[in-house]
Motif scaffolding. Structure first.
Motif, mmCIF file in Angstrom:
data_model
loop_
_atom_site.group_PDB
_atom_site.id
_atom_site.type_symbol
_atom_site.label_atom_id
_atom_site.label_comp_id
_atom_site.label_asym_id
_atom_site.label_seq_id
_atom_site.Cartn_x
_atom_site.Cartn_y
_atom_site.Cartn_z
ATOM 1 N N GLU A 10 1.051 -1.090 -0.112
ATOM 2 C CA GLU A 10 0.007 0.150 -0.221
ATOM 3 C C GLU A 10 1.109 1.256 0.010
ATOM 4 N N PRO A 13 1.438 6.442 4.077
ATOM 5 C CA PRO A 13 2.469 7.030 5.238
ATOM 6 C C PRO A 13 3.129 6.024 6.109
ATOM 7 N N ARG A 18 7.945 0.985 8.154
ATOM 8 C CA ARG A 18 7.716 -0.377 8.650
ATOM 9 C C ARG A 18 8.797 -1.324 7.975
ATOM 10 N N SER A 42 -2.183 4.059 -5.827
ATOM 11 C CA SER A 42 -2.365 3.259 -4.483
ATOM 12 C C SER A 42 -1.452 2.269 -4.012
ATOM 13 N N LEU A 43 -0.605 2.091 -4.821
ATOM 14 C CA LEU A 43 0.666 0.781 -4.621
ATOM 15 C C LEU A 43 1.992 1.384 -4.852
ATOM 16 N N LYS A 62 8.624 -13.928 5.117
ATOM 17 C CA LYS A 62 7.249 -14.442 6.048
ATOM 18 C C LYS A 62 7.217 -13.007 6.748
ATOM 19 N N GLN A 63 8.287 -12.400 7.157
ATOM 20 C CA GLN A 63 8.298 -11.403 7.937
ATOM 21 C C GLN A 63 7.733 -10.133 7.458
ATOM 22 N N LYS A 66 4.061 -10.655 6.558
ATOM 23 C CA LYS A 66 3.124 -10.285 7.643
ATOM 24 C C LYS A 66 2.864 -8.809 8.116
ATOM 25 N N ILE A 68 1.036 -5.321 7.910
ATOM 26 C CA ILE A 68 -0.223 -5.228 7.284
ATOM 27 C C ILE A 68 -0.216 -4.496 5.845
ATOM 28 N N ASP A 69 0.608 -3.599 5.696
ATOM 29 C CA ASP A 69 0.622 -2.825 4.432
ATOM 30 C C ASP A 69 1.067 -3.699 3.062
ATOM 31 N N VAL A 70 1.928 -4.848 3.328
ATOM 32 C CA VAL A 70 2.448 -5.597 2.273
ATOM 33 C C VAL A 70 1.252 -6.449 1.665
ATOM 34 N N ILE A 71 1.258 -6.168 0.377
ATOM 35 C CA ILE A 71 0.079 -7.023 -0.488
ATOM 36 C C ILE A 71 0.708 -8.330 -0.925
ATOM 37 N N ARG B 125 6.644 0.876 16.729
ATOM 38 C CA ARG B 125 6.639 0.297 15.504
ATOM 39 C C ARG B 125 7.046 -1.283 15.542
ATOM 40 N N ARG B 185 -7.299 -5.664 1.203
ATOM 41 C CA ARG B 185 -6.585 -6.321 0.183
ATOM 42 C C ARG B 185 -5.363 -6.693 0.550
ATOM 43 N N SER B 186 -4.720 -6.155 1.506
ATOM 44 C CA SER B 186 -3.526 -6.450 2.115
ATOM 45 C C SER B 186 -3.457 -7.441 3.225
ATOM 46 N N THR B 310 5.550 -16.775 10.320
ATOM 47 C CA THR B 310 6.624 -16.301 10.707
ATOM 48 C C THR B 310 7.124 -17.364 11.827
#
Lengths: 165, 575
Positions: A10, A13, A18, A42-43, A62-63, A66, A68-71, B125, B185-186, B310
């Motif tokens: 995504e 900001p 992250r 948007s990407l 994997k991390q 995990k 949330i912003d990563v599609i 974070r 979607r993510s 993970t």
């Protein structure tokens, strides 16, 4: 070993921080990182060059996934893929000999001289990391490098495979 | 028709109402005064005023661990928000859903080092599942709805929502609407286990001669202890729980072999070390479980079920990884076992249990209590178990008392045992117990603590007076930081560097000063009577200060760098 990861995320900001935070928090290595919005604003698309054994790589993928912003994230290293990096390098061009040599080397590597100063040439070259390294070595043998900037690599799988939502 | 307009502060409260929030745990301050004003003008949600924001997070956390409902924390910008950091990290490590609403200075001031400005999104974070920054008041309902959704789905965890002052002020209004049916979607956590992996897991189980079930906090969080018990009874195999998973099967169940890990039972660790198949359910192979990973269960085929990819093969390689919600995967597994007509190999099972019973007979949790000597801490836990019929909520701080409670209070049900297992946060116990008592006023709620831990959030005795939260605090007072001292005895040549509390207060007087009841217990002969008396008082908080033997160590204990079953059984005695 060196791995190239392509990430679709995504364009929000804080998304970049992250990812960067995750790498430092978990002591993962970043060799280079590039990021910019895609054709869909948007990407964001990110390419990370990193190093680690299989176990570390599995955790990195994997991390990152995990977050949330990563599609999507894919490791494109073992696939047929295209990898490109942009280099801008400012070299000393004080006399005919160095000017000729810089021009000659640039032509051989299919780069472009994109700016000139009183005593300098600025050269642009794209390619994979090996090609850029070879070019820099060649220049260093003939003249003095005054300044250089590299973009870090961007990568994409060859053929019909695509990283998209 | 005109649309009704609301301020950002009102939207915060309306969003929480829409999400059926009953309590907010918090502390007011400059940047969130508008929210406090909105809270004042409604009566659907009750605000609980703690005495320190860390306690607000732990209280929300305790409330959540006992009820399963997402806890909500409200803190002001700067110090209010940074005081939440330890509590957020505590929730993160134990996968506890929590939504923290943190005030922030006005957007125009962000980055200017304004009064009470801290980059709380930046600070938190690494210890959150996600965070949101509301840049306009219309962002608020969506951010809060998403925060709840993220906190409480997949692998749960804390989510921070940052609210700058200028989006909350009365001058700024907008229409309110909230969509609680969230799709992102993510973010699509995998819930069902892959069929191929389920088949593989069932086949591996069917071939096992020495199977063990190793289950953890995932079982508690997902309320699937009954399903686990069914599965375990189908398998007829031994089952061990992690510190976070206690109560996952009833502590008195025949097949239960106790907690595993650093201070687990010998039989649990031996069973793990000798198993040929380990069925790991909702666990993460924490270093306090595995001991030396190089020597971890070399002969076992490991089936690892967890919602978080993970966690799988992070420290210990899983031979059969299954990503999915543990309750769904367990049901899939039960169905698959039926499908393949699974029956346990009777001969192998009988040999396996014979071996396990030999380890059980060592009675690794036993201790020596002489009638005329100081009270052993283990005895206090046993007495509490007896008096409360094993039905109390036991909220623990961190240290020796935590391990004694985990070992000697067999929990019948999940959510009964509430402790900071991952982060090991001293000061967690009292506020967590307050959160539990708020949810279950008619149940016995114990805060088991030590003379060190209790002083890390002792100011909350004041909150207990204000909201009438009559928890029973049982302090195993050994006049020292017991677990630190134990390590100093065992590893640092008995040099008690800063582990001795030289100026302990009179806890009875402290309790009384806040309007509570204090009970002092010095000798073994008065232990049961006085504890019974303490638990009989229903309408007042009772602070029981028990003088225990300061020389007692927690055993069994892993031998450092050894395998999982290499343990000290008592001073100088190895297994």
């Amino acid at each position: 070993m060196r791995r190239i990861l392509a990430i679709l995320m995504e364009n929000e900001p804080g998304s970049l921080s992250r990812i960067v935070g995750l790498f430092s928090q978990r002591a993962f290595n970043i060799e280079s990182l590039t990021v910019a919005p895609t054709d869909d604003n948007s990407l964001s698309r990110m390419t990370i060059a990193t190093k680690g054994d299989d176990k570390v790589l599995e955790q990195i993928v994997k991390q990152v996934n995990k977050l949330i912003d990563v599609i999507k994230i894919t490791d494109i290293t073992d696939r047929k893929h295209i990898e490109r990096e942009l280099l801008l390098v400012k070299v000393s061009a004080m006399n005919d000999k160095s000017r000729t040599e810089v021009k000659r080397i640039t032509d051989i590597f299919r780069g472009n001289i994109i700016d000139i100063g009183k005593q300098v040439y600025t050269v642009q070259l794209t390619g994979d990391a090996d090609k850029l390294n070879a070019f820099i070595n060649a220049l260093q043998n003939e003249t003095e490098i005054i300044e250089s900037a590299r973009s870090g690599c961007v990568g994409m799988a060859r053929g019909d495979q695509a990283l998209r939502i | 028709m005109t649309t009704e307009l609301f301020t950002g502060a009102e939207m915060v409260v309306k969003s929480l109402s829409a999400l059926k929030v009953k309590y907010i745990f918090g502390y007011p301050g400059g940047s969130v005064l508008d929210i406090y004003d909105a809270i004042f003008q409604q009566d659907e949600i009750e605000h609980i005023l703690v005495r320190h924001e860390q306690a607000a997070t732990h209280m929300a956390d305790g409330y959540t661990r006992a009820t399963g409902e997402v806890g909500v924390v409200l803190a002001t910008s700067g110090p209010g928000a940074t005081n939440c950091v330890t509590g957020i990290a505590t929730a993160y490590m134990d996968s506890i859903p929590m939504v923290v609403l943190a005030g922030q200075v006005a957007s125009t001031l962000i980055g200017n080092d304004a009064f009470q400005e801290t980059d709380i999104v930046g600070c938190t974070r690494p210890i959150i599942k996600h965070s949101f920054n509301c840049r306009s008041l219309t962002d608020i309902p969506d951010a809060i709805a998403k925060a709840f959704y993220l906190a409480n789905t997949g692998r749960p965890g804390p989510v921070v929502v940052e609210l700058p002052k200028d989006v909350l002020i009365p001058q700024n209004k907008g229409p309110f609407s909230i969509d609680t049916d969230i799709k992102m979607r993510s973010y699509n956590p995998n819930v069902k286990g892959h069929t191929k992996q389920i088949k593989k897991a069932a086949q591996t189980i069917a071939k096992a001669k020495k199977l063990v079930v190793y289950s953890g906090g995932g079982i508690v969080i997902s309320d699937s202890s009954e399903l686990l018990t069914t599965l375990v009874e189908t398998l007829k195999a031994p089952v061990t729980n992690t510190l976070m998973g206690l109560g996952g099967v009833p502590g008195t169940h025949d097949q239960y072999i106790g907690m595993l890990g650093m201070h687990g039972t010998l039989e649990a660790n031996k069973t793990m070390a000798n198993a040929d198949v380990i069925l790991a359910l909702g666990v993460r192979f924490d270093d306090r479980v595995t001991n030396n990973v190089e020597k971890f269960c070399p002969n076992a085929t490991i089936i690892h079920v967890d919602i978080d990819p993970t966690s799988i093969s992070k420290t210990i390689n899983a031979h059969v990884p299954v990503v999915g919600l543990v309750e769904i995967v367990m049901q899939q597994l039960i169905d698959e076992l039926k499908e393949i007509n699974f029956t346990p190999d009777k001969d192998a099972l009988s040999l396996w249990w014979q071996q396990i019973n030999l380890w059980r007979n060592v009675k690794s949790l036993s201790y020596q209590q002489d009638e005329n000597e100081k009270i052993k801490p283990q005895r206090v836990v046993e007495a509490m178990y007896k008096i409360t019929n094993g039905e109390a909520y036991v909220c623990s701080d961190v240290g020796q008392h935590q391990m004694f409670a985990a070992q000697h209070y067999p929990f019948a049900k999940p959510r009964q045992w509430i402790n900071s297992g991952g982060l090991g946060t001293m000061g967690f116990g009292l506020p967590a117990a307050m959160g539990v008592k708020l949810a279950f006023p008619d149940k016995h709620v114990i805060c088991i603590t030590g003379d060190g831990s209790i002083q890390m959030n002792i100011q909350e005795l004041s909150t207990c007076s204000q909201y009438n939260l009559p928890v029973v605090i049982v302090t195993l007072n050994n006049r020292s930081l017991g677990m630190v001292r134990q390590w100093q005895d065992m590893v640092y040549g008995g040099r008690h560097s800063s582990s001795y509390m030289e100026s302990l207060p009179d806890f009875i007087k402290i309790a009384e000063a806040y309007g509570h009841v204090g009970i002092q217990i010095d000798t073994l002969d008065e232990l049961e009577d006085k504890l019974t008396q303490a638990f009989a008082i229903k309408d007042k908080l009772v602070f029981v200060d028990v003088m225990v033997d300061e020389k007692e160590h927690v055993y069994p204990m892993h031998i450092r760098t050894g395998a999982i079953d290499e343990m000290w059984l008592s001073k100088g005695v190895k297994a």
